[in-house]
Design a protein around this motif. Structure first.
Motif, mmCIF file in Angstrom:
data_model
loop_
_atom_site.group_PDB
_atom_site.id
_atom_site.type_symbol
_atom_site.label_atom_id
_atom_site.label_comp_id
_atom_site.label_asym_id
_atom_site.label_seq_id
_atom_site.Cartn_x
_atom_site.Cartn_y
_atom_site.Cartn_z
ATOM 1 N N TRP A 546 7.078 -9.067 85.917
ATOM 2 C CA TRP A 546 6.680 -7.900 85.133
ATOM 3 C C TRP A 546 5.908 -6.865 85.938
ATOM 4 O O TRP A 546 6.038 -5.670 85.726
ATOM 5 C CB TRP A 546 5.860 -8.345 83.913
ATOM 6 N N SER A 587 14.197 -11.037 84.334
ATOM 7 C CA SER A 587 13.195 -10.253 83.628
ATOM 8 C C SER A 587 13.715 -8.856 83.362
ATOM 9 O O SER A 587 14.518 -8.325 84.136
ATOM 10 C CB SER A 587 11.911 -10.185 84.458
ATOM 11 N N LEU A 589 12.828 -4.787 81.303
ATOM 12 C CA LEU A 589 11.897 -3.838 80.696
ATOM 13 C C LEU A 589 12.707 -2.715 80.077
ATOM 14 O O LEU A 589 13.662 -2.218 80.677
ATOM 15 C CB LEU A 589 10.943 -3.285 81.749
ATOM 16 N N LEU A 670 9.167 -5.881 77.067
ATOM 17 C CA LEU A 670 9.435 -6.746 78.211
ATOM 18 C C LEU A 670 10.029 -8.069 77.761
ATOM 19 O O LEU A 670 9.743 -8.544 76.651
ATOM 20 C CB LEU A 670 8.128 -7.034 78.966
ATOM 21 N N GLU A 672 11.258 -12.039 79.731
ATOM 22 C CA GLU A 672 11.413 -12.820 80.953
ATOM 23 C C GLU A 672 11.918 -14.204 80.587
ATOM 24 O O GLU A 672 11.425 -14.826 79.638
ATOM 25 C CB GLU A 672 10.094 -12.917 81.722
#
Length: 784
Positions: A546, A587, A589, A670, A672
């Motif tokens: 992140w 991950s 975003l 976000l 992950e």
């Protein structure tokens, strides 16, 4: 590493021209990053003496000079330089000379004939600016080509050395390697001990012999510190990128360049008592030569006297004990410091010195005493004085372990036949001591080759001396077959395709991150710290991707990109029970509008459920979610991602405090995932498709508001109620008509039978069973 080609050729007798030498060095692993002449191209410029200088009849600032250039008669030259005077030796460009940017022709200057031009360093292209004629030494020979006199037919080589080749951080090491590469003879200056004429010595104690296994020093008294550094030494220093400072300092720098041994000279009168090599006391101050005062740490190795630290070992000396023009007696130091003790210390202090650069990579511990003798001889030659006996403390020096080279292994790796005699010749050219037993060479590397530790190192040496361009490019012969691809395992490229199709762009960020990211964003107070970070803000290993995604988002926002969908597939690093673990993560975003800007779609911001849909498409139908809390995510919009009941990742909205911290105008979302878990798939199972129309019934149930809809749907699907095809949530209601602490879920229920058309009675039975299931598990009731 920058050096003069002419200096190199004075040590090794190779007949290669400059271009061929550059190519040979590069092909042998010593990459020549740059090769440039020391001076621009020019011709017909000679050493000249001004015989007379008379004022020009029609110009106050011009002089009419008679100039001796080695011809039968002096030349008449009009000159405007302020320092032009009778007896001066300076360069003269004669008629027909080609200088950088212009040519010299016979001309009239204010009515007076001029047959050439007296030159400054600027006209010759040696400097950008000049205030007058270039004044030459009194020993210059009139009529000699100025390029020859100033040694301008030279090139500056800049090597881009790999960290393992510390032996080539000196002109001697480079010459030794050129001799090995080309087979040319080397001619190194013999170094002999100087005569001891001074009875005084200085006691040396090495408290940390594991960090400094060898320390040698001696007093040299009665020197003239104001003596001029010889022109030949100044030239070699400057062409190696160092400026001349003073004779003593120049000599220590020259020995560093010549032999690769960093040295330091103390003003003996400023030292108090004996010398002690020890670790610093925490907070102990030291004023360095660059005028910075630092507070030392307990792992900093220092040279100290009775009053405290006087030098930071292997990095930089202290200013209070430095030599000056008033210095009469010096204490010369030459030592070997263990690389691991010096590594990273200079960078931590924001320093970069030639000494630390070499000590970090390894200095020849067998050359420590020779370097001291050489520096002493130069000081006595240039500055005068008398030398005392050498005080030396020896500990356990590194042991150069013998390495075996098997001929069959050499042939197997390089793929070409090699005669044993050829290998023996190449090892001899390298200066390696060896014995031979059958087809096995047992090689003992010299003290200056820290990089020779395993058999592959010796194979590499043979290959580079033989010449990589002499190894034929042969296509491999092998049976190629397709490997079985397990159906249960997705490939990472399929993950990339899925995310790219959803509008995400892949980024690659550093595995090193700022320690504050780990501590604040992820609550990790014990990250894996790097011993030698490349930058202060990249000092620990990441435990999440992140930080890099948020940093990339900030980079894009600063460039007016107000929509960013990013993903990264990379490794994260944890430590547990003293062991390090590396795990692959996926991950992502999402920031900005849910869709790219266009006229047919409103500008709706991305939300939690948009990203949840992306994750579900990535992981599959087995994916589920549960409410959770994470230090980086919003308390009310955070979910754990579950796969078959096992937690595999996180999904949520960035916490408002981090949104403010990163100065984000809008919310970022976000996710992950553990890559290995997300790549596993259940094999699809065939189910018969009904040719008959399904029946849909909508059911509204009332249950406790704390019960997650996901739990309700999961329970229904696992129950395998006969004839039930699918169930989905399409509405949530709380308010008038619903009791406090309760909520209403509206479910669409699809039913079918592959063999017959369902009747209302069949559908009623399914709904009854469904409601009974929900009542038993969740105390749910049919909404009136």
């Amino acid at each position: 590493m920058q050096f003069s080609e002419n200096w190199l050729r004075s040590l090794v007798d190779t007949n290669l021209d400059s271009e061929a030498l550059s190519h040979a060095l590069t092909m042998a692993g010593l990459e020549v990053e740059e090769m440039q002449p020391v001076a621009a191209s020019f011709s017909k410029v000679v050493v000249a003496r001004i015989v007379s200088a008379e004022k020009h009849p029609d110009a106050d600032r011009l002089q009419v000079c008679k100039v001796d250039v080695g011809l039968a008669e002096p030349l008449q030259i009009v000159c405007g330089a302020a320092n032009a005077r009778a007896g001066l030796l300076a360069p003269c460009a004669m008629v027909g000379a080609e200088l950088p940017g212009f040519s010299i022709k016979q001309a009239k200057v204010r009515g007076v004939e001029s047959f050439g031009m007296m030159c400054s360093s600027k006209e010759l292209g040696l400097t950008a600016e000049a205030t007058g004629l270039l004044e030459l030494d009194s020993d210059a020979v009139v009529g000699q080509d100025i390029r020859e006199h100033l040694d301008l037919n030279d090139h500056l080589f800049t090597l881009k050395l790999t960290p393992n080749r510390s032996d080539c951080l000196s002109i001697t090491g480079i010459a030794r390697d050129v001799g090995a590469i080309t087979g040319a003879a080397t001619r190194f200056e013999a170094i002999s001990p100087v005569a001891v004429a001074l009875p005084q010595t200085k006691n040396v104690t090495v408290a940390e012999q594991a960090a400094c296994p060898r320390y040698a020093g001696r007093l040299v008294a009665g020197i003239n510190a104001k003596a001029a550094t010889p022109a030949w030494m100044v030239k070699r220093l400057e062409r190696s990128g160092l400026r001349s400072i003073s004779a003593v300092v120049d000599i220590t720098n020259y020995v560093l360049l010549a032999l690769g041994q960093p040295m330091h000279a103390f003003d003996a009168a400023k030292l108090n008592g004996d010398i002690n090599v020890r670790f610093a006391k925490t907070g102990e101050p030291l004023e360095l030569l660059n005028d910075a005062t630092i507070e030392l740490k307990a792992d900093d190795l220092v040279i100290a006297d009775a009053q405290g630290a006087v030098a930071l070992a292997g990095i930089m000396g202290g200013k209070p004990t430095s030599v000056s023009d008033e210095t009469v007696d010096v204490f010369l130091e030459s030592a070997f410091f263990v690389p691991s003790v010096i590594a990273g210390k200079a960078r931590r202090l924001g320093l970069s010195t030639d000494s630390s650069y070499r000590f970090e990579r390894g200095v020849d511990f067998g050359n420590t005493r020779n370097a001291l003798e050489y520096a002493t001889a130069l000081i006595l030659q240039i500055c005068g004085g008398s030398a005392g006996a050498v005080t030396e403390v020896l500990g356990a020096l590194p042991v150069r372990q013998a390495v075996q080279l098997r001929m069959p292994r050499l042939v197997s790796v390089l793929g070409i036949p090699f005669a044993q005699e050829k290998v023996a010749q190449l090892l001899s050219q390298l200066g390696f001591a060896y014995t031979v037993a059958g087809d096995v060479f047992t090689v003992t590397p010299p003290s200056y080759r820290f990089d020779i530790t395993i058999e592959e190192d010796l194979i590499e040496e043979v290959a580079r001396l033989h010449g990589y361009d002499h190894i034929p490019a042969t296509a491999p012969v092998a049976a190629l077959s397709m490997l079985a691809a397990p159906e249960r395992q997705l490939h990472l490229n399929q993950v990339r395709d899925t995310l790219v199709a959803a509008g995400y762009q892949e980024v690659v960020t550093y595995s090193f991150v700022d320690e504050s990211w780990e501590r604040d964003l992820l609550g990790n107070h014990t990250p894996i710290k790097l011993k030698n970070p490349i930058a202060s803000n990249l000092s620990v290993m990441r435990t999440s991707l992140w930080g890099g995604l948020l940093d990339t988002l900030g980079y894009n926002l600063n460039r007016k990109q107000d929509r960013a969908y990013l993903f990264e597939i990379g490794a994260v690093f944890h430590q547990a029970d003293g062991a390090y673990q590396e795990t692959a993560r996926i991950s992502g975003l999402a920031y900005g509008s849910a869709k790219p800007e266009q006229w047919a779609v409103g500008n709706t911001e991305v939300d939690f459920f948009d990203v949840k849909a992306n994750v579900s498409a990535l992981v599959g139908q087995e994916c589920s979610y549960e409410k959770a809390e994470h230090s980086a995510l919003h308390p009310g919009q955070t979910a754990r991602i579950l796969l078959n009941g096992k937690a595999i990742g996180w999904l949520g909205k960035l916490h408002p405090k981090w949104q403010q911290h990163y100065d984000l105008p809008k919310s970022a979302y976000l996710f992950e995932l553990d890559a290995n878990a997300a790549l596993n798939r259940q094999l699809p199972a065939y189910q018969e498709v009904s040719k008959l129309l399904p029946i849909r019934r909508d059911v509204a149930i009332v249950l406790d508001e704390t019960i997650a809809a996901e739990a309700v749907l999961s329970t229904i699907r696992k129950a395998n109620i006969p004839l039930l095809l699918d169930v989905a949530l399409f509405d949530l209601y709380q308010g008038k008509g619903i009791a406090d602490n309760k909520k209403s879920l509206a479910l669409s229920v699809l039913m079918h039978d592959t063999q017959k058309t369902l009747t209302d009675s069949d559908a009623d039975t399914v709904i009854t069973n469904l409601l009974q299931l929900l009542q038993n598990n969740f105390d749910a009731a049919l909404r009136n």
